[in-house]
Design an enzyme around this catalytic site. Structure first.
Site, PDB file in Angstrom:
ATOM      1  N   SER A 164      72.960  45.546  29.196  1.00 29.01           N
ATOM      2  CA  SER A 164      72.898  44.484  28.190  1.00 29.01           C
ATOM      3  C   SER A 164      72.090  44.993  27.003  1.00 29.01           C
ATOM      4  O   SER A 164      72.417  46.041  26.450  1.00 29.01           O
ATOM      5  CB  SER A 164      72.312  43.207  28.792  1.00 29.01           C
ATOM      6  OG  SER A 164      72.360  42.141  27.861  1.00 29.01           O
ATOM      7  N   HIS A 190      77.229  43.679  27.803  1.00 30.74           N
ATOM      8  CA  HIS A 190      77.240  42.360  27.169  1.00 30.74           C
ATOM      9  C   HIS A 190      77.462  42.539  25.668  1.00 30.74           C
ATOM     10  O   HIS A 190      76.594  43.044  24.960  1.00 30.74           O
ATOM     11  CB  HIS A 190      75.919  41.631  27.409  1.00 30.74           C
ATOM     12  CG  HIS A 190      75.671  41.310  28.847  1.00 30.74           C
ATOM     13  ND1 HIS A 190      74.412  41.006  29.332  1.00 30.74           N
ATOM     14  CD2 HIS A 190      76.507  41.233  29.908  1.00 30.74           C
ATOM     15  CE1 HIS A 190      74.497  40.755  30.631  1.00 30.74           C
ATOM     16  NE2 HIS A 190      75.756  40.895  31.004  1.00 30.74           N
ATOM     17  N   MET A 283      68.100  42.327  29.450  1.00 32.92           N
ATOM     18  CA  MET A 283      67.303  41.169  29.814  1.00 32.92           C
ATOM     19  C   MET A 283      68.059  40.348  30.855  1.00 32.92           C
ATOM     20  O   MET A 283      69.287  40.309  30.857  1.00 32.92           O
ATOM     21  CB  MET A 283      67.037  40.319  28.571  1.00 32.92           C
ATOM     22  CG  MET A 283      66.030  39.206  28.774  1.00 32.92           C
ATOM     23  SD  MET A 283      64.366  39.801  29.132  1.00 32.92           S
ATOM     24  CE  MET A 283      63.943  40.578  27.561  1.00 32.92           C
TER      25      MET A 283
END
Length: 348
Positions: A164, A190, A283
């Protein structure tokens, strides 16, 4: 603790929208705004913000030129506010290479999900950015390129990677260390629709591998890497004895689409002990559950180490939940994956 943000954009409307969205929950304060990099430079000195939001197209100095100078002279977390165009996507990826933590697509009248969804996403990215170790990342010295060989990897093997925040650079580091003859690689990063195609194209320019956006029912071939499309889940399935990509737009998983959990879970089911997997910077906790399923199925798994991760979130959760066999600096992960593939060959 309140997060102090400086908003840099030449559009008064965008500055107003961003300021309004950022301050909605009370934990973020917009301490100032700037219309161009020249003004931004002075405001950074005066206000010492925790995070800067930065447009690319601005008068007096291009946002990318300013970002390059900022990361060299005074590294700090920067979130790019990008236009959703092919040119905007290319410039955004360059900004991430220069050291920006993350980006958001600039809101428009037809913004999917509306301004509330945009604001929630923006605030989350600002919070994530405020926690990143940008100064530490700026002084890290990239390890020399390692010669990695995977020719011994057995047929039917597969590499799965999830990431991500910070993943654009981490994935680049892993893939540029992989040789052209490695087993197929599937990647969930992501990233929204409109950016993943350019991300794949950029990786293709830099790597010995052929890197493309994944297509539904596409056979997965040796020497190829497949990036999950923005807003689509990527799964791996075995059909007629062949591994293939499957794309879907079913509901978000672990808060994301594409979801790393969805990809890893499918790999555990379809490939089992013939797979190897890596969870990189990011995260949250997406990927930990799926990677644990991979490990339980006999796959080798590795997590990016805290010292080398821009955001030690996803790898931390995976480590704490017993999903990773070992942790390693990002520049050594390609070698770890390759060695595991060689061991698979020996075991076979």
């Amino acid at each position: 603790m309140t997060i102090k943000v400086l908003v840099v954009d030449d559009s008064a409307l965008i500055r107003e929208v961003l300021a309004r969205m950022l301050t909605r929950d009370g934990d973020i304060t917009v301490v100032g705004t700037a219309t161009d990099p020249i003004e931004a430079r002075e405001k950074i000195k005066q206000l010492n913000p925790d995070v800067v939001t930065l447009d690319i197209e601005m008068p007096n100095m291009n946002g990318l030129d300013f970002l390059e100078k900022l990361m060299r002279l005074r590294p700090m977390p920067v979130v790019m506010v990008s236009t959703l165009t092919k040119k905007g996507a290319s410039e955004t990826l360059l900004a991430l290479e220069l050291g920006a933590v993350d980006f958001v697509a600039k809101p428009s009248a037809e913004f999917a999900g509306g301004l509330d969804a945009f604001g929630a996403g923006l605030r989350d990215k600002i919070r994530d950015a405020a926690r990143t170790d940008v100064r530490g990342a700026a002084v890290r010295i990239e390890a020399p390129k390692v010669a990695v060989k995977t020719a011994a990897a057995p047929e039917g093997a597969l590499i799965a990677i999830g990431a991500s925040t910070g993943g654009v650079e981490a994935i680049r580091t892993v893939l540029t260390n992989m040789p052209a003859d490695c087993p197929p690689i599937v990647i969930a990063q992501h990233m929204p629709a409109g950016f993943t195609g350019r991300f794949a194209a950029r990786l293709d320019e830099l790597c010995a591998l052929k890197v493309t956006e994944a297509e539904d029912r596409q056979p997965l071939e040796r020497g190829h890497a497949y990036v999950a499309r923005g807003d689509y889940h990527l799964r791996v399935e075995r059909s007629s004895g062949q591994l293939k990509a499957r794309l879907s737009q079913d509901e978000l998983a672990s808060g994301h689409r594409p979801s790393v959990d969805v990809l890893f879970e499918s790999v555990a089911k379809a490939v089992g002990s013939m797979a190897v997997g890596a969870i990189l910077t990011g995260m949250g906790r997406d990927g930990a559950r799926g990677l644990k399923l991979m490990r339980d199925a006999g796959a080798y798994t590795v997590g990016q180490s805290q010292a080398s991760a821009l955001v030690y979130g996803m790898p931390r959760v995976a480590f704490e939940e017993g999903a990773v066999v070992e942790q390693a600096p990002v520049e050594l992960i390609a070698g770890k994956l390759a060695n595991a593939l060689v061991r698979l060959r020996s075991a076979a």
